[in-house]
Design an enzyme around this catalytic site. Sequence first.
Site, PDB file in Angstrom:
ATOM      1  CB  THR A 197      -0.955   0.026   1.212  1.00  0.00           C
ATOM      2  OG1 THR A 197      -1.758   1.199   1.161  1.00  0.00           O
ATOM      3  CG2 THR A 197      -0.183  -0.001   2.523  1.00  0.00           C
ATOM      4  NE  ARG A 198       0.519   5.531  -4.648  1.00  0.00           N
ATOM      5  CZ  ARG A 198      -0.571   5.624  -5.409  1.00  0.00           C
ATOM      6  NH1 ARG A 198      -1.109   4.544  -5.947  1.00  0.00           N
ATOM      7  NH2 ARG A 198      -1.124   6.788  -5.617  1.00  0.00           N
ATOM      8  CG  HIS A 202      -9.922   4.554   4.571  1.00  0.00           C
ATOM      9  ND1 HIS A 202      -9.669   5.409   5.624  1.00  0.00           N
ATOM     10  CD2 HIS A 202      -9.364   5.147   3.463  1.00  0.00           C
ATOM     11  CE1 HIS A 202      -9.015   6.474   5.190  1.00  0.00           C
ATOM     12  NE2 HIS A 202      -8.821   6.342   3.891  1.00  0.00           N
ATOM     13  CG  HIS A 205      -7.757  -0.324   2.120  1.00  0.00           C
ATOM     14  ND1 HIS A 205      -8.300   0.912   2.399  1.00  0.00           N
ATOM     15  CD2 HIS A 205      -7.297  -0.264   0.842  1.00  0.00           C
ATOM     16  CE1 HIS A 205      -8.165   1.697   1.349  1.00  0.00           C
ATOM     17  NE2 HIS A 205      -7.568   1.006   0.387  1.00  0.00           N
ATOM     18  NE  ARG A 291     -11.228  -2.076 -11.743  1.00  0.00           N
ATOM     19  CZ  ARG A 291     -11.045  -0.924 -12.362  1.00  0.00           C
ATOM     20  NH1 ARG A 291     -10.263   0.007 -11.834  1.00  0.00           N
ATOM     21  NH2 ARG A 291     -11.640  -0.687 -13.522  1.00  0.00           N
TER      22      ARG A 291
END
Length: 570
Positions: A197-198, A202, A205, A291
Amino acid sequence: MTDLPAPHGGRLCELLASPERADQLRLEAASLPAWDLTERQRCDLELLLNGGFSPLAGFLGRADYESVLRAMRLADGTLWPMPITLDVSEDFAGRLQPGARIALRDTDNTPLAILTVGDIWQPEREAEAQAVFGTTDRAHPAVAQLLDRSHPFYVGGTLEGIQLPGHYDFVGLRDTPRSLRGKFKAEGWSRVVAFQTRNPLHRAHRELTLRAAGRTGAKLLIHPVVGMTKPGDVDHYTRVRCYQALLPHYPDGLAMLSLLPLAMRMGGPREAVWHAIIRKNHGCTHFIVGRDHAGPGNDSHGKPFYGPYDAQELLARHADELGIEMVPFQAMVYAENRDTYIGADEATAADVIRDISGTELRRRLHTGEAIPEWFTFPDIVKVLRERHPAGRPPGFTVFFTGLSGAGKSTLAQALISLMLERSSRPVTLLDGDEVRKHLSKGLGFSREDRDANITRIGWVAGEIVRHGGIAVCAPIAPFAGPRAQARRMSEAHGGFCEVHVATSLEVCESRDRKGLYAAARRGEIKQFTGISDPYEAPENPELRIDAGGGDPRTQALAIVDWLDARGWLR
């Protein structure tokens, strides 16, 4: 240098010397030619030294580089999708030859490693961009970096590491592959699924990662990038605090947080393969790919650079040799009628889907409007509101560009006067001539020096914006690449308004009080924009103004209206 067994085959190649050898290398480094690492090179070096980029033993030589571009493999056939190169200036490259040793230094001149030179060459950077990223469109951040901000020569060779780059923040979360695998062993984790992740995380996720852990029977590693991400992303300090706030919302003993000092390229499918190899080196057995993994968004024509599932398809083709299992996922969406999150592929026509985009989230943070609990957790909202307090007007840059004599400085002065007439907010003018006199003293008018001048202006403007101020810039800025970089440096913290002062060349020449155009016409001034050097007019500026006639105050009022309509002038 040590080799350790890596999970699922291969060797973990650590390039740090023993303490005794490192002391010898420090002494040697003091007498060697030295290269001061850029931020990207510093990130790459850290993962080379600690084994995160195994099986690489240094920056790629020419044969490996060309094979990676052509076939996504090293010259020996090993799968490796991303060129890890050390770019240097022409002057520095000209002083090297194969077999030479050079010291690689941190920003404070601390020697981090010694590189033994194998190859020196000048790459075809547009060909590299096309091969690796599938485009030469500068709307792709890595393409813009490669074409406009990287140095023209590459140096390949093997490394001996003296020490890792230093970090002062979140030191307990900064694991090497060796230390992270040690943590897994201590916790008894034999199956680990990694989540890249970057962005802040929330509820969607959380639901996605819980499903991935359940599907694989694995523990969860939240492994965010804290090196270089996409320009405009939330700073890593805020993001890590959000991740720390999220951890208690997982079942006890399920999730672990560790930080990855990676310089992302936003390279879509190739980047996904790269990320998987890096996570394998860190001891993970599974890797979540969602995605448009590591996609940079849309190109300059508004179309996505990569297909939504291109990354998943490329990883699937290389599944047998990757040594880590892909866990594909679609996006998770909130179904209001069910009051739960579901996979996007599970939604039916009867479902009422709710979402909050990144733009909408920023708007709510700015206005103080409530952020619903179905979207995220209150303790994460608290972190984000501390970073983005409601009601604080954003900093922004107004960037004038145009030919010499176009009227940029006049418009800039008129704009500043109008803004100060209605507000006491601090405004800083970065005028072309004044910047040349002070900030860029010593720079000439070569393409490289002009780019450096705009980069300096962009950096200063970005710092002004970061602290909530207003920067007004008025250079010629003839080239699109450096202007785009200046935009990114401001938009990382606030707003950016590009104003193309599109006054015709004929009018500019008629205003030539200093006789510069006439001298350029006579050939007495070389590389003069509009005469002997090109001007790349902005394709999509926020505003375009012909200052060949009309009242500067009226024209500046049009800019004020544009800024006011976006709420920037409060």
